[in-house]
Write a protein that holds these residues in place. Structure first.
Motif, PDB file in Angstrom:
ATOM      1  N   PHE A  14     -31.207  -1.899 -16.314  1.00 26.54           N
ATOM      2  CA  PHE A  14     -30.657  -3.220 -16.608  1.00 26.54           C
ATOM      3  C   PHE A  14     -30.637  -3.425 -18.120  1.00 26.54           C
ATOM      4  O   PHE A  14     -31.624  -3.121 -18.797  1.00 26.54           O
ATOM      5  N   THR A  30     -38.806  -6.802 -10.703  1.00 23.00           N
ATOM      6  CA  THR A  30     -38.127  -6.369  -9.479  1.00 23.00           C
ATOM      7  C   THR A  30     -39.088  -6.153  -8.318  1.00 23.00           C
ATOM      8  O   THR A  30     -38.650  -6.029  -7.177  1.00 23.00           O
ATOM      9  N   ARG A  50     -30.540  -8.089 -10.127  1.00 24.53           N
ATOM     10  CA  ARG A  50     -31.773  -8.561 -10.754  1.00 24.53           C
ATOM     11  C   ARG A  50     -32.271  -9.821 -10.038  1.00 24.53           C
ATOM     12  O   ARG A  50     -33.465  -9.991  -9.790  1.00 24.53           O
ATOM     13  N   ARG A  54     -35.709 -10.045  -7.640  1.00 23.00           N
ATOM     14  CA  ARG A  54     -36.828 -10.928  -7.993  1.00 23.00           C
ATOM     15  C   ARG A  54     -37.060 -11.959  -6.896  1.00 23.00           C
ATOM     16  O   ARG A  54     -38.185 -12.350  -6.612  1.00 23.00           O
TER      17      ARG A  54
END
Lengths: 371, 128
Positions: free
Chosen positions: A47, A193, A231, A235
């Motif tokens: 990322f 993550t 992402r 999360r």
């Protein structure tokens, strides 16, 4: 004009679908959200998180000042150890959440949310001017710093091919300065993550070489470039809070599940401590709970949460999505604490209809055993 | 992207297909599915519902986004593709083949003909 990270051209080359994310032009996805999400859970993803902010506090008084403005206890950190923390206002509301890296006896790197960089820097500058102790130097290095996150069970094997730093010896929430692809960097075993992984801080100019080398070395391992979409789902499955959703200036750390980083007893106190101590003494009335869909409706930020009998509103959804791992709709809800027990039935108002949900244990996704 | 010539389109990114003088099938365009990303939820109306042109008749959700479905024409909903609602990911692979509702109206044909043709819609998408 949207801000661009030093990796903007690389995202275009990879056909990243660019969106406006809080004033930044960033990829929401490349090959597809679910593919990218699964890559991180099963193999590896990278990322570009260069939009994040980096503030440095250095010099005599640094420990005392960082402890004064953050809720966690930075004085217990060893050099190269990191901790999750928060800035609060005097009313106990959350200004931002951050990761504090101790880089020296009197040196800290504070990594903050992109949308809050100016607000945080201004808050810290004001607090520093009023700080009664020895004043350290505060600098905003956000513009000069790039950050790449490499996350997933194969992250360590991939990154190890590009750095002499012994990654096996690096524990979670520790960091080390070292070379990556021959470029100066700070490697931290942190992430957002729920998987093992690293965040690499480096200069703008070095970031392209590191990004492209990770893509090249990682590709046989199943590494994919991942966007903001993955992402967020990654999360959310872990119930990690996101500023502007779960955390705001009108929520306090106790009701948002951040009691574990709020050290009311630490020496010298911190901004917001008295207000938070009052909340603790009075007993918190709200909490963040995970909710799981019984049917098919997807909860989204702002939707009302009602009790099972639909007689009254008990809170609202702060984040929600369809979980790519569970194939079910999940949400985080700020609700009255009396409904927090897992298994409690609640309803979420989605457009004009009420949909059944149940409060569930979190993280939504059970953590895999450490290798 | 390829927009079939037998379909007509709207600037709301729906397509319409004339299946009888008084009946039109409706779906969302390839551009719409691509912008949304992985589609995971589809909410469709009940049959019998009367719709005005541009009226919201349902909702499509991807993992990231929620988007209203807007009717390309006025008329009555006479068929709903319930099988698609239980497997909405098919829209991502075949947007122009997966219809959502059939709308009936005496003026269906003339309403259909007033919509954008494939080349006009394709040019419109390029301006976005």
């Amino acid at each position: 004009m949207l801000k661009r990270t030093p990796l903007f051209d690389e995202h275009k080359k990879l056909s990243g679908k660019m969106v406006d994310f809080g004033g930044w032009e960033l990829p929401v996805q490349y090959s597809g959200l679910t593919l990218e999400h699964d890559a991180v859970r099963n193999a590896c993803g990278i990322f570009d998180v260069s939009h994040m902010g980096e503030l440095r506090v250095k010099g005599p008084g640094a420990v005392e000042f960082v402890n004064h403005v953050t809720t966690n206890d930075a004085s217990v950190l060893a050099v190269f150890q990191a901790q999750y923390s928060a800035f609060c206002n005097p009313e106990g509301g959350i200004i931002d959440d951050l990761v504090v890296y101790r880089l020296g006896e009197q040196e800290f790197l504070l990594v903050v949310n992109a949308a809050n960089i100016d607000k945080d820097f201004s808050h810290l500058s004001t607090s520093l001017a009023l700080f009664p102790g020895t004043k350290p130097v505060l600098t905003n290095e956000s513009d000069e710093t790039a950050q790449i996150a490499i996350q997933g069970p194969r992250a360590a094997s991939i990154l190890q091919e590009l750095t002499p730093v012994n990654l096996q010896e690096m524990k979670t929430y520790w960091c080390a300065p070292g070379l990556v692809c021959g470029e100066n960097a700070l490697i931290a075993r942190t992430g957002y993550t729920g998987e093992d992984g690293f965040e690499i801080y480096t200069g703008r100019e070095s970031s392209k070489k590191i990004w492209n080398s990770l893509l090249q070395v990682g590709s046989p391992f199943g590494l994919l470039p991942c966007g903001l979409g993955a992402r967020d789902t990654l999360r959310l499955e872990m119930k990690y809070a996101l500023y502007g959703h779960e955390l705001t200036e009108t929520t306090n750390p106790l009701e948002t599940g951040l009691g574990w980083i709020t050290k009311l007893g630490k020496t010298g106190g911190f901004i917001g401590k008295e207000a938070i101590a009052r909340v603790k003494a009075a007993g918190q009335t709200r909490c963040l709970a995970g909710v799981l869909s019984i049917g098919r409706g997807i909860p989204r930020q702002g939707y009302e949460v009602w009790d099972e009998t639909r007689s009254r509103i008990i809170g609202h959804i702060t984040s929600g999505t369809q979980s790519p791992s569970l194939k079910r709709a999940i949400g985080i809800a700020l609700i009255d604490k009396i409904h927090e027990r897992s298994g409690t039935r609640v309803t979420v108002k989605i457009r004009d209809d009420f949909h059944e949900f149940e409060v569930c244990k979190t993280p939504f996704l059970e953590k895999k055993k450490e290798n | 992207m390829n927009y079939p010539e037998n379909l007509k389109y709207t600037k709301d990114h729906e397509w319409a297909e004339l299946v009888a003088e008084n009946r039109v099938r409706v779906g969302i365009t390839d551009h719409a599915q691509s912008s949304l990303g992985d589609i995971v939820y589809l909410e469709l109306p009940k049959t019998g519902r009367e719709l005005k042109p541009h009226e919201t008749f349902g909702v499509v959700e991807s993992i990231k986004a929620v988007s209203d479905l807007l009717s390309p024409l006025g008329g009555k909903v006479v068929e709903v593709n319930a099988a698609l609602a239980s497997d909405p990911g098919r829209i991502n692979t075949n947007a122009h083949g997966e219809w959502m509702v059939v709308i009936e109206s005496d003026t269906a044909k003339s309403q259909f003909q007033a919509l954008l043709d494939a080349s006009a819609y394709s040019s419109f998408v390029k301006t976005l």
